[in-house]
Enzyme design. Sequence first.
Site, PDB file in Angstrom:
ATOM      1  N   ASN A 201       6.907   5.115  -2.218  1.00  0.00           N
ATOM      2  CA  ASN A 201       5.644   5.264  -1.493  1.00  0.00           C
ATOM      3  C   ASN A 201       5.787   6.326  -0.414  1.00  0.00           C
ATOM      4  OD1 ASN A 201       3.428   4.777   0.429  1.00  0.00           O
ATOM      5  ND2 ASN A 201       2.999   3.073  -0.932  1.00  0.00           N
ATOM      6  N   CYS A 206       0.422   3.632  -2.303  1.00  0.00           N
ATOM      7  CA  CYS A 206       0.679   2.558  -3.260  1.00  0.00           C
ATOM      8  C   CYS A 206      -0.507   2.401  -4.223  1.00  0.00           C
ATOM      9  CB  CYS A 206       0.984   1.248  -2.552  1.00  0.00           C
ATOM     10  SG  CYS A 206      -0.179   0.783  -1.280  1.00  0.00           S
ATOM     11  N   HIS A 453      -2.840  -3.234   0.690  1.00  0.00           N
ATOM     12  CA  HIS A 453      -1.721  -2.833  -0.167  1.00  0.00           C
ATOM     13  C   HIS A 453      -2.168  -2.956  -1.617  1.00  0.00           C
ATOM     14  CE1 HIS A 453       2.321  -2.059  -1.319  1.00  0.00           C
ATOM     15  NE2 HIS A 453       2.475  -3.218  -1.914  1.00  0.00           N
ATOM     16  N   ASP A 470       5.195  -3.009  -7.941  1.00  0.00           N
ATOM     17  CA  ASP A 470       4.859  -2.989  -6.514  1.00  0.00           C
ATOM     18  C   ASP A 470       5.691  -1.895  -5.847  1.00  0.00           C
ATOM     19  OD1 ASP A 470       4.218  -3.460  -3.914  1.00  0.00           O
ATOM     20  OD2 ASP A 470       4.657  -5.599  -3.925  1.00  0.00           O
TER      21      ASP A 470
END
Length: 1115
Positions: A201, A206, A453, A470
Site C-alpha cells: 500500500n 488499498c 479500508h 488485504d
Amino acid sequence: MVTPTPLDQQEDDEMLVPHSDVVEGPQPMEVAQPEAAAATAAESLPVEEPPTMKYTWTIPGFTRLNTRKHYSEVFVVGGYKWRVLIFPKGNNVDNLSMYLDVADAANLPYGWSRFSQFGLAIVNQINSSYSIRKESQHQFNSRESDWGFTSFMPLSELYDPTRGYLLNDTVVIEAEVAVRKVLDYWSYDSKKETGFVGLKNQGATCYMNSLLQTLYHIPYFRKAVYHMPTTENDAPTASIPLALQSLFYKLQYNDTSVATKELTKSFGWDTYDSFMQHDVQELNRVLCEKPEDKMKGTVVEGTIQKLFEGHHMNYIECINVDYKSTRKESFYDLQLDVKGCKDVYESFDKYVEVERLEGDNKYHAEGHDLQDAKKGVLFIEFPPVLQLQLKRFEYDFMRDTMVKINDRYEFPLELDLDRDNRKYLSPDADKSVRNLYTLHSVLVHSGGVHGGHYYAFIRPTLSDQWYKFDDERVTKEDVKRALEEQYGGEEELPQNNPGFNNPPFKFTKYSNAYMLVYIRESDKDKIICNVDEKDIAEHLRVRLKKEQEEKEEKRKYKAQAHLFTTIKVARDEDITEQIGKNIYFDLVDHEKIKSFRIQKQTPFQLFKEEVAKEFGVPVELQRFWIWAKRQNHTYRPNRPLLPHEELQTVELLREACNKTNNAELKLFLEIERGPEERPIPPPDKSSEDILLFFKLYDPENAILRYVGRLMVKNSSKPMDIVGQLNQMAGFAPDEEIELFEEIKFEPCVMCEQLDKKISFRLSQIEDGDIICFQKPLSIQENECPYPDVPSFLAYVQNREVVRFRTLEKTKEDEFTMELSKLHTYDDVVQRLAEKLGLDDPSKIRLTSHNCYSQQPKPQPIKYRGVDRLSDMLAHYNQTSDILYYEVLDIPLPELQGLKSLKVAFHHATKDEVVIHNIRLPKQSTVGDVINELKTKVELSHPDAELRLLEVFFHKIYKIFSSTERIENINDQYWTLRAEEIPEEEKNIGPSDRLVHVYHFTKEAGQNQAQVKNCGEPFFLVIHEGETLEEIKSRIQKKLRIPDEDFAKWKFASFSMGRPDYLQDTDVVYDRFQRKDVYGAWEQYLGLEHVDNAPKRAYAANQNRHAYEKPVRIYN
C-alpha cells in the site's frame, strides 16, 4: 496495510499513526490498518466471537481543558485495560487527535502484545446521524501502545457550538473495542500459506489493490494484458499497459508482496495523489479502457469488450397511441441501489421498474403531442464478467453531504438473471444464452464516508475456497466470511450481564460489500483459463528477470553490508565542481563524491592501491586527511593520517577516526601538482604548517568559486600570500584584495573580515579553515546588491524560491519568485505587487500552506501579522515553499476592519433567492445590514420592512435584533436569511400565535421512520379557533402550490421532534400554547411531502420541489 512513510521516503480523511510529539508526512484520506497481518492471520482460523464493549466518555468543560493530552478513565475489554487518549487542541495539527491506548502498558511483561479492532466516534448531540466515526485495527505492543487518528476531525468543526459536537461545553466520545486472539503475524508467509502474494500500500491505495487483485484473478483478462503490444523501449512509469504487465507478472511469480509505484506513476499520479482516494468505478474504467485502446489493431483487439461489455435499452412507450422510442447503450459495470433494497434481485427489479409519464409529466411524442407513456430500461445482453457497483455512498440532499449506506444487503453465490420469465431482458435478447452467474469476488469497504479500508474476497478458480486479499496479506477464508459477513446491517453485541433483563445492544456493521464480480457459468471455462510463461512477451520476461536479478543483487549487497566499509574520498576536483553550483558553504557534499566499498579487513595500504588505479596517483604521492565535524557544525579536513595509522586495516582506521561510529570513513586526498599537472610528492608538514582552502568571490556577477589551497606557516600573515592568491585568481600580482574567514552558516551565517597584518595564529586560523577573498568594490560599483562575501553568503543562506498559487487553483503554481527568508511582510507584498503590476501592495492578501493537508490554511495572514517570510512558510515542525495570494478590491487593513456577511434575500412575491455579500465595519449592527440590503434588492413595495433570520438545517433558530452587532455573527455554518415582514405579522392580535412552519419528509430507517426537514422554513400567524382547513388555504396561497401537488401534503404539529398528525377539522391554535415562539424551534407546524425521488441516476434532479426556490448569487 502498513503505515505509510513520509512523502520524501515513499512512493487516507487522514493517516493512522501512533501518537508522537512530532507528526511527519501527510495526513491522507484513508483509515490505515497498519498491522493488518495480525487480523488476517487470526481470521484464517475458526475463532470465538471476540469480546466487545462500547464505552462512552462524557467530557464536561471541554473548552477549559488546559492539558495537551487528556485521558479517559480505564475500561476493561477481553481482560485487558484500555483508555481513550485525545489531544484537545490537536497533536501538532489543526485537527482533534484521538487514539486508543493500552492503559497499563508500562507495567506489562516484556514482549506483550494484543490485537484489537476498534472504532472511535465524536457524538453529534443535536443529530446523532451526523456523528463522526472512524475504525481501525492494530497489534498493540510496547513499541506502539496507542494507535488511532492524528487528524480525526477539524478543530474548527469541533469547537463550533452550532455543529452539535460541543454542546453546553461538553463533548461525548464513544469507543467500541473488540479484542481478538492473534497468531504470530510477523512470520506469516502469504505465498507459502495460500499460493498468492499481496500488494503493498502506498498510503491510501488499498481500494486500488483490491480492484487490481480482482482483475488479475480473471485469467482471461490477465492473458489479454500479457498479449498487449509493448516494447523493451517502453518505460513502465509512462505506459499503463507495460506497468500492468509488469505488475501481473510479479503477482504471478514473486514470493513476496508487490509494489504498485510503477503503475500509479503510469497513471500520472504524483505522490500526493497516491494518498487521495480516487473513485473506484473511475479507476476500474481506466484499468479497462487504457489496455483496450492499446489492443486496437492487434490479435487481442476487443478482448475487454467481450469480457465486460453489456447492453441495455432505454425505452419510452406511449400508452394510448402506437409510438415507441428506444436507445441502445453499452455498460461495463452496473450501479445498483442499496438503499431500500433487500438484495441484488430487488436492485435489478428497481433498475427495470417502469416509470409512468402522465399528468404534468407527459411525454412529447413526435407527431402525437403530449401523451401518457411508460419509461424504463431492459437488458439486451449481459457480459460474461458482470461487475456490479453497489451504491453504498450516496449524496443526501437533506443533509447536503455524502453518506454511507450501511443497510443489510444480500447477494447470492449464484445469480440467475433469467428469473421470472426473463423479466430483466428485452424481447430482442438472445434466448439461447443462459444468464446464470457465479460469484467470483466481493470487494469490501470498512469504515465511514470520511475514510476507510478496502480489501477483497476472491475465489480465483471458482472452487469452494475463498481468499482474503488485504494489501500485503493473503489468507484463506470460508464462504460465510466472504458472503454473509459482508451483507452489512446491524449486529448484536453479546450481553455483558446476561442475568439482567437488558435490551441487546445493536451496532452498525461498517464493513460491507461495495462491488461484486460475477462470471457467467457458460463462459467460466473460457475465462478461468490457464496462463503461463508462453503468454508473456519475451522482452517482458527478460526485463522482469533482470529486475529480479538486480533485486537479488541488492539483497545480497545488504546481507553482506556488515563485512564492508564505505570510504568516501574528496579531492580538489570535487570542491571545484561543487562550490558555487550545488553548494556554497564548507567544501563538498559527500553524497556526490567517489565512494569505495572495501572489505573491513583490507589493509589501508591495499586501499591506496585501489585509489591509485582510480585516480592515477601513485601510492607514495597520496596524502590523506581525516574530516571532522566541528562544534559550530561545519565539516572540514582536520589532520593528515599518521604513518602508523596507514598500517592498520580500514575497519580499525574507521573506528579510530569516526567517533560517531558511522559506517563510512570520509577522507580528503591531498594531491600536489607539478609541471604539466603531474602528481608530485606533497610538501612536508610540521606543526607550524596549516592547510587552508580558498574561495574567490566576484561581486559584480555574484559568483563564488573554489580556486585552490595553500600550506602556510601559522606565524605568517595573510599579506604574505596576497601574491599567490592573486595568481590563483588570475589578478595582477599587486591587486588589492579583501579577505574573509568563512566561520559557520548554521543557524546563521558568520563570515568575518581578516586583518591582513595579523598572523594566522593570532587570528585563530587552523587546518581546514576556509578563506574567501575578493577585489574591493569601487565607488562606481557600489550598486551591486551583494557587495561583499558576508552579504552574498547571507543571501545564499536565506534565499527561498516561493511558489505562488491563487486560492481558486490550489494545486497549480501560478509563478515562482526568489525571495529571502529575512524579507519582512512589506518586502514580500511589495515584490509580489511588482510582479503582478499592482500599484497598491496593501491590496494583496496572503495565505499560508498546510503541509499536512496540502491545502491553504483556513485563515489568511493578517496585514503585517507576521514578521518575516520564514514565518509565513512555517507550519509546525515543517517548512513549505508555497504561498497563496489574492488581490482585493480594497486595501487589506481596511478590509480587516470590515465584516463580510453572505445574506440570502427571499423575495416576497417572486420564486427566487438572491445571495448578497454585505461588507460593513465590524461595529455595525443588523439594522445597518438591513439598510445596506435595501439599496441592493427589489422590494414588493417602498415601505416594506426587512428582518434577518438565522436558518440551520431547514429550521429558523433566531430573528436578529436590529441593534445586534454583526461582529460575532457566524455565516459560515448558519444561513442568514433576509425577508420582508408580512403585513399579517405586523398586525398580529393579542390572542394570535406566530408559529414556525417547516417542511419535512419521512425516511425509512433501520428501526423506525426518521423525520428529515427540508425546503424553506417560514412563520405563520394562526388565529384563535382557526381550523387546519382554514390554515391550509392560507398556506397554499402563500406558497403558490398547485392543487394537485398540495393535495398530497400532510400536516402535523411537532413537539420535541414527534409528529401529531392533524385533521382538517382540528383547531390548530390549541396545539401552540407556548408564548416564547421565537425560540420554539422544537415546536412547529410540519408540512409532510411524499419523497418522489427518481428511481435511477439518469433521472436525478429532474423534479424540483415546489417549496424550494431557485438561487442566484450576487457579489
